[in-house]
Design an enzyme around this catalytic site. Structure first.
Site, short mmCIF file in Angstrom:
data_model
loop_
_atom_site.label_atom_id
_atom_site.label_comp_id
_atom_site.label_asym_id
_atom_site.label_seq_id
_atom_site.Cartn_x
_atom_site.Cartn_y
_atom_site.Cartn_z
N HIS A 201 8.32 3.96 8.96
CA HIS A 201 8.08 3.14 10.14
C HIS A 201 6.73 3.54 10.73
CE1 HIS A 201 8.95 0.65 13.62
NE2 HIS A 201 8.54 1.64 14.37
N THR B 285 0.83 -1.22 0.00
CA THR B 285 0.00 0.00 0.00
C THR B 285 0.86 1.26 0.00
OG1 THR B 285 -0.18 0.10 2.41
CG2 THR B 285 -1.87 -1.17 1.23
N ASN B 286 2.04 1.19 0.61
CA ASN B 286 2.93 2.36 0.57
C ASN B 286 3.49 2.55 -0.84
OD1 ASN B 286 3.36 3.73 3.30
ND2 ASN B 286 3.35 1.57 3.81
C1 GRF Z 1 2.72 -0.79 7.00
O1 GRF Z 1 2.23 -0.45 8.29
C2 GRF Z 1 4.21 -0.50 6.97
O2 GRF Z 1 4.57 0.64 7.69
C3 GRF Z 1 4.73 -1.71 7.64
O3 GRF Z 1 4.00 -2.78 7.03
C4 GRF Z 1 2.67 -2.30 6.78
C5 GRF Z 1 2.23 -2.70 5.39
O4 GRF Z 1 2.95 -1.95 4.45
N1 GRF Z 1 6.16 -1.87 7.44
P1 GRF Z 1 2.62 -2.10 2.86
O5 GRF Z 1 1.12 -2.10 2.74
O6 GRF Z 1 3.23 -3.39 2.41
O7 GRF Z 1 3.24 -0.89 2.23
#
Ligand code: GRF
Length: 208
Positions: free
Chosen positions: A110, A13-14
């Site tokens: 983070h 998602t990031n």
């Molecule tokens: C998010 O909270 C990130 O900060 C942590 O894992 C979660 C999922 O991240 N490291 P993503 O959806 O894979 O970007």
């Protein structure tokens, strides 16, 4: 053009927040050259494929030791000739060969307000479980440069998020992603693309 390698381990998602802002022309002069996952079959790789971004998977278990893995990861990133490595939901401890080769050119998101709830053992849902167990009323997210430590590099951006007394770890994680992570990670990339980040005695200052 700021060329990115985005390292992922999960849902992505990031990564998606970066893709969306680039495609909506909110992140000019930024291009994701490659998405690299340390796990097979994660949805982040599917997101890269949907947006025609080259995607690679590198598995630590396929290398004889940390040294060989670190060398292979460094060579893989080097191949894409990037300016910045972005750890986006990446659960890999970055090998020192990569850190030294990309010193102050690796950033991480983070899901807490560093130095709270950070360091060894604080990742993914565990962060939010610890936040709820401690009963803090405010949490948030941090973007920081990656150094040899765990979540110890210079802080670039932070954003606070309120904790609700009815929160579960999953609900809180989602709110922190929606209200903080998906905003400050692209913003940090934008500041770097605009060359507005100054490091003075390991403290980040932002050129107005
Ligand atoms: C998010 O909270 C990130 O900060 C942590 O894992 C979660 C999922 O991240 N490291 P993503 O959806 O894979 O970007």
């Amino acid at each position: 053009m700021l060329r990115l390698a985005v390292l992922v381990s999960g849902g992505g998602t990031n990564l998606q927040s970066l893709i969306d802002q680039i495609e909506q022309h909110k992140l000019p002069n930024v291009k994701i050259e490659v998405v690299i996952s340390n796990k097979i079959g994660v949805y982040a790789l599917e997101r890269a494929k949907q947006h025609n971004i080259p995607a690679e998977t590198i598995l630590k278990k396929e290398y004889s030791d940390n040294e060989a893995f670190g060398e292979a990861l460094r060579k893989l990133i080097d191949r894409y000739q990037v300016d910045l490595v972005v750890l986006a939901g990446c659960l890999l401890i970055i090998p020192e060969q990569v850190i030294h080769n990309y010193y102050n050119r690796i950033i991480n998101i983070h899901p807490a307000l560093i130095p709270s709830f950070s360091g060894e053992g604080f990742y993914g849902l565990k962060v939010h479980e610890a936040v709820l167990a401690r009963g803090v009323k405010v949490t948030g997210a941090t973007v920081h440069f990656v150094d040899e430590g765990t979540d110890t590099g210079p802080i670039i951006l932070q954003k606070a998020v309120m904790v609700d007394q009815e929160d579960t770890p999953e609900i809180l994680q989602r709110r922190v992603m929606e209200q903080a992570e998906w905003e400050i990670l692209p913003e940090a990339v934008r500041l770097i693309a605009e060359k507005r980040i100054i490091l003075e005695n390991n403290i980040v200052k932002i050129k107005k």
